[in-house]
Design a protein around this motif. Structure first.
Motif, PDB file in Angstrom:
ATOM      1  N   VAL A   1      30.577  58.832  67.485  1.00 40.95           N
ATOM      2  CA  VAL A   1      31.980  58.845  67.897  1.00 40.95           C
ATOM      3  C   VAL A   1      32.521  57.427  67.741  1.00 40.95           C
ATOM      4  CG1 VAL A   1      33.636  59.258  69.749  1.00 40.95           C
ATOM      5  CG2 VAL A   1      31.620  60.734  69.529  1.00 40.95           C
ATOM      6  N   THR A   2      33.579  57.278  66.944  1.00 41.45           N
ATOM      7  CA  THR A   2      34.181  55.959  66.707  1.00 41.45           C
ATOM      8  C   THR A   2      35.676  56.018  67.014  1.00 41.45           C
ATOM      9  OG1 THR A   2      34.726  56.378  64.392  1.00 41.45           O
ATOM     10  CG2 THR A   2      32.531  55.511  64.859  1.00 41.45           C
ATOM     11  N   SER A   3      36.340  54.889  66.816  1.00 42.79           N
ATOM     12  CA  SER A   3      37.759  54.788  67.157  1.00 42.79           C
ATOM     13  C   SER A   3      38.632  55.698  66.299  1.00 42.79           C
ATOM     14  CB  SER A   3      38.241  53.341  66.992  1.00 42.79           C
ATOM     15  OG  SER A   3      37.528  52.464  67.823  1.00 42.79           O
ATOM     16  N   HIS A   4      38.460  55.653  64.962  1.00 40.15           N
ATOM     17  CA  HIS A   4      39.296  56.501  64.113  1.00 40.15           C
ATOM     18  C   HIS A   4      38.455  57.160  63.039  1.00 40.15           C
ATOM     19  CE1 HIS A   4      39.518  53.580  60.764  1.00 40.15           C
ATOM     20  NE2 HIS A   4      40.318  54.382  60.112  1.00 40.15           N
ATOM     21  N   ASP A   5      39.082  58.087  62.331  1.00 39.45           N
ATOM     22  CA  ASP A   5      38.373  59.026  61.470  1.00 39.45           C
ATOM     23  C   ASP A   5      37.912  58.396  60.151  1.00 39.45           C
ATOM     24  OD1 ASP A   5      37.422  61.565  61.593  1.00 39.45           O
ATOM     25  OD2 ASP A   5      39.343  62.570  61.346  1.00 39.45           O
ATOM     26  N   ALA A   6      37.118  57.321  60.233  1.00 44.02           N
ATOM     27  CA  ALA A   6      36.723  56.601  59.018  1.00 44.02           C
ATOM     28  C   ALA A   6      35.296  56.906  58.578  1.00 44.02           C
ATOM     29  CB  ALA A   6      36.869  55.095  59.238  1.00 44.02           C
ATOM     30  N   PHE A   7      34.546  57.680  59.355  1.00 43.97           N
ATOM     31  CA  PHE A   7      33.107  57.813  59.093  1.00 43.97           C
ATOM     32  C   PHE A   7      32.696  59.220  58.658  1.00 43.97           C
ATOM     33  CE2 PHE A   7      33.287  53.844  61.265  1.00 43.97           C
ATOM     34  CZ  PHE A   7      32.163  53.137  60.882  1.00 43.97           C
ATOM     35  N   ASN A   8      33.621  59.998  58.103  1.00 44.47           N
ATOM     36  CA  ASN A   8      33.247  61.335  57.639  1.00 44.47           C
ATOM     37  C   ASN A   8      32.251  61.277  56.482  1.00 44.47           C
ATOM     38  OD1 ASN A   8      34.982  63.277  59.218  1.00 44.47           O
ATOM     39  ND2 ASN A   8      36.571  61.917  58.430  1.00 44.47           N
ATOM     40  N   TYR A   9      32.522  60.433  55.502  1.00 39.23           N
ATOM     41  CA  TYR A   9      31.587  60.305  54.376  1.00 39.23           C
ATOM     42  C   TYR A   9      30.235  59.774  54.857  1.00 39.23           C
ATOM     43  CZ  TYR A   9      35.532  60.936  51.165  1.00 39.23           C
ATOM     44  OH  TYR A   9      36.620  61.440  50.479  1.00 39.23           O
ATOM     45  N   PHE A  10      30.262  58.855  55.807  1.00 38.91           N
ATOM     46  CA  PHE A  10      29.045  58.299  56.379  1.00 38.91           C
ATOM     47  C   PHE A  10      28.237  59.412  57.060  1.00 38.91           C
ATOM     48  CE2 PHE A  10      26.415  56.149  59.489  1.00 38.91           C
ATOM     49  CZ  PHE A  10      26.069  54.948  58.893  1.00 38.91           C
ATOM     50  N   ALA A  11      28.935  60.248  57.836  1.00 35.77           N
ATOM     51  CA  ALA A  11      28.255  61.332  58.557  1.00 35.77           C
ATOM     52  C   ALA A  11      27.615  62.313  57.588  1.00 35.77           C
ATOM     53  CB  ALA A  11      29.241  62.051  59.472  1.00 35.77           C
ATOM     54  N   ARG A  12      28.345  62.678  56.555  1.00 34.58           N
ATOM     55  CA  ARG A  12      27.805  63.637  55.585  1.00 34.58           C
ATOM     56  C   ARG A  12      26.591  63.064  54.863  1.00 34.58           C
ATOM     57  NH1 ARG A  12      31.447  65.682  50.567  1.00 34.58           N
ATOM     58  NH2 ARG A  12      31.134  63.493  49.979  1.00 34.58           N
ATOM     59  N   ALA A  13      26.662  61.779  54.499  1.00 32.73           N
ATOM     60  CA  ALA A  13      25.581  61.182  53.702  1.00 32.73           C
ATOM     61  C   ALA A  13      24.368  60.782  54.527  1.00 32.73           C
ATOM     62  CB  ALA A  13      26.114  59.958  52.958  1.00 32.73           C
ATOM     63  N   TYR A  14      24.587  60.314  55.780  1.00 27.83           N
ATOM     64  CA  TYR A  14      23.508  59.635  56.502  1.00 27.83           C
ATOM     65  C   TYR A  14      23.152  60.231  57.862  1.00 27.83           C
ATOM     66  CZ  TYR A  14      24.875  56.201  52.994  1.00 27.83           C
ATOM     67  OH  TYR A  14      25.188  55.583  51.812  1.00 27.83           O
ATOM     68  N   LEU A  15      24.036  61.005  58.456  1.00 28.84           N
ATOM     69  CA  LEU A  15      23.735  61.573  59.770  1.00 28.84           C
ATOM     70  C   LEU A  15      23.302  63.030  59.691  1.00 28.84           C
ATOM     71  CD1 LEU A  15      26.727  60.134  61.869  1.00 28.84           C
ATOM     72  CD2 LEU A  15      24.426  59.178  61.613  1.00 28.84           C
ATOM     73  N   ALA A  16      23.785  63.737  58.693  1.00 22.05           N
ATOM     74  CA  ALA A  16      23.519  65.168  58.586  1.00 22.05           C
ATOM     75  C   ALA A  16      22.125  65.445  58.029  1.00 22.05           C
ATOM     76  CB  ALA A  16      24.570  65.821  57.700  1.00 22.05           C
TER      77      ALA A  16
ATOM     78  N   VAL B   1      27.594  57.167  73.938  1.00 20.04           N
ATOM     79  CA  VAL B   1      28.085  55.885  73.445  1.00 20.04           C
ATOM     80  C   VAL B   1      29.232  56.105  72.460  1.00 20.04           C
ATOM     81  CG1 VAL B   1      26.315  55.846  71.639  1.00 20.04           C
ATOM     82  CG2 VAL B   1      27.459  53.731  72.288  1.00 20.04           C
ATOM     83  N   LEU B   2      30.247  55.255  72.559  1.00 21.33           N
ATOM     84  CA  LEU B   2      31.353  55.250  71.611  1.00 21.33           C
ATOM     85  C   LEU B   2      31.357  53.903  70.894  1.00 21.33           C
ATOM     86  CD1 LEU B   2      32.555  56.531  74.566  1.00 21.33           C
ATOM     87  CD2 LEU B   2      34.330  57.261  72.973  1.00 21.33           C
ATOM     88  N   PHE B   3      31.641  53.935  69.597  1.00 21.83           N
ATOM     89  CA  PHE B   3      31.590  52.707  68.797  1.00 21.83           C
ATOM     90  C   PHE B   3      32.997  52.216  68.480  1.00 21.83           C
ATOM     91  CE2 PHE B   3      27.526  54.695  68.095  1.00 21.83           C
ATOM     92  CZ  PHE B   3      26.629  53.627  68.034  1.00 21.83           C
ATOM     93  N   PRO B   4      33.306  50.970  68.849  1.00 22.19           N
ATOM     94  CA  PRO B   4      34.583  50.382  68.426  1.00 22.19           C
ATOM     95  C   PRO B   4      34.505  49.951  66.968  1.00 22.19           C
ATOM     96  CG  PRO B   4      33.306  48.755  69.618  1.00 22.19           C
ATOM     97  CD  PRO B   4      32.488  50.038  69.636  1.00 22.19           C
TER      98      PRO B   4
ATOM     99  N   LEU C   1      31.744  48.261  64.737  1.00 22.71           N
ATOM    100  CA  LEU C   1      31.392  48.618  63.369  1.00 22.71           C
ATOM    101  C   LEU C   1      32.463  48.114  62.408  1.00 22.71           C
ATOM    102  CD1 LEU C   1      30.315  52.341  63.957  1.00 22.71           C
ATOM    103  CD2 LEU C   1      28.853  50.295  63.946  1.00 22.71           C
ATOM    104  N   TYR C   2      32.070  47.956  61.147  1.00 25.40           N
ATOM    105  CA  TYR C   2      33.026  47.629  60.090  1.00 25.40           C
ATOM    106  C   TYR C   2      33.444  48.939  59.425  1.00 25.40           C
ATOM    107  CZ  TYR C   2      31.169  42.901  60.664  1.00 25.40           C
ATOM    108  OH  TYR C   2      30.780  41.687  61.179  1.00 25.40           O
ATOM    109  N   ALA C   3      34.743  49.188  59.408  1.00 21.39           N
ATOM    110  CA  ALA C   3      35.234  50.428  58.809  1.00 21.39           C
ATOM    111  C   ALA C   3      36.251  50.135  57.721  1.00 21.39           C
ATOM    112  CB  ALA C   3      35.826  51.340  59.889  1.00 21.39           C
TER     113      ALA C   3
END
Length: 337
Positions: A201-216, A261-264, A294-296
């Motif tokens: 969970v982060t501040s804004h919707d910038a990590f969709n590609y990250f989630a698909r590639a690395y979290l799923a 945890v939430l990531f800024p 995080l860097y987004a």
């Protein structure tokens, strides 16, 4: 005595701000000076980093949107038109990242401008995400996907400077190898986190590609079930207003998947995630905000852990993995990698 101190502090601030502006203006003037090199202008630091790597010492590269400015809403300012006119080649992210009206209009009017994300969409349409009926422009969050811009950068250089084509091709090949290694490293970092804890969970919707590639999980990547791996209170552009419904949706998601945890993000206000923490507390949840942003949408300043594209992505992976693996008792004590 206090008015004197206040005046002194303000004078120092004005002096330092003026020095910073003068230094940036000097950099722009030096970049514009003819020296036989290709003048390359990129909208974002991430694109600029790849453009520099491919071009090597045959190009002078400059980034338009500096520091932690928001690329989603950036509008042209005084002096930007001179940069565009001085550039031999212009690279931009595309996919509606740069949607400030004045910037977007200029980019799509320039015949020497390349929308790299748009070109990837033409090549691999199925790899581009659509979130709530909007194209997701954050393609750099999947290193393997972002590496697909390299052939287009190489082609742009070769078209403008054909005699040095082999030089650009070789540097492009080496850069793709490095990005392939970085992709594997990021994937390995997140694979160390148990699947039941691999939620972000982060501040804004910038990590969709990250989630698909690395979290799923692999089976989740083939459909849309990977989407549960990532949520954010703000949309694709971090400028929306949170409603009570938005907050409730995030809290319900965090309760369902036991997320604490939430990531800024380095260039986004923490107001939205603070509201989530407060709302969670009212429902008896113990939530906390990670100490390391995080860097987004922006890379880090020179000398930081995110001052290159690869360093930025590896830092993000290590930071996320470290916090997700920590126990609730130790979560708030985690140091930056």
């Amino acid at each position: 005595m206090r008015p004197i101190i206040a005046t002194f502090i303000m004078s120092c601030f004005v002096f330092l701000t003026g020095c910073g502006q003068s230094e940036r203006q000097g950099e722009v003037r030096r970049w514009m000076e003819p020296n036989g090199k290709l003048k390359v202008l990129s909208t974002t630091a991430m694109v600029n980093d790849l453009a520099k790597e491919v071009g090597g010492d045959l190009v002078d590269a400059h980034v338009l949107i500096i520091g932690e400015l928001n690329p989603h809403s950036y509008q042209l300012v005084k002096g930007d038109d001179e940069k565009f006119n001085a550039a031999d080649i212009i690279f931009f992210n595309g996919l509606n990242l740069e949607h400030g009206p004045s910037l977007k209009k200029t980019l799509y009017e320039k015949k020497n401008a390349y929308g790299l994300g748009d070109l990837i969409q033409n090549d691999y349409p199925s790899r581009i995400l659509n979130v709530k009926n909007e194209l997701d422009p954050h393609i750099w969050m999947d290193v393997s996907l972002f590496s697909e811009v390299i052939p287009h950068i190489v082609k742009a250089y070769k078209d403008k400077d054909p005699k040095n084509g082999p030089f650009y091709e070789e540097r492009g090949r080496l850069l793709r190898e490095r990005l392939g290694q970085a992709h594997a490293e990021v994937k390995e970092q997140l694979a160390q986190v148990r699947p039941e804890k691999r939620y972000l969970v982060t501040s804004h919707d910038a990590f969709n590609y990250f989630a698909r590639a690395y979290l799923a999980e692999d089976r989740e990547q083939k459909g849309l079930s990977w989407q549960v791996r990532f949520q954010a209170p703000e949309g694709l552009a971090p400028d929306s207003q949170l409603s009570a419904i938005d907050i409730k949706a995030i809290i319900d998601h965090m309760m369902k998947y036991q997320i604490h945890v939430l990531f800024p993000e380095s260039n986004v206000s923490q107001d939205s995630i603070r509201k989530i923490v407060d709302a969670g507390s009212e429902r008896g949840m113990k939530l906390h905000i990670a100490r390391c942003p995080l860097y987004a949408d922006a890379m880090g300043p020179p000398g930081s852990s995110g001052d290159t594209y690869v360093k930025m992505m590896v830092y993000n992976a290590k930071t996320i993995a470290k916090h997700l693996q920590a126990s609730e008792a130790d979560a708030e004590k985690q140091e930056c990698p």
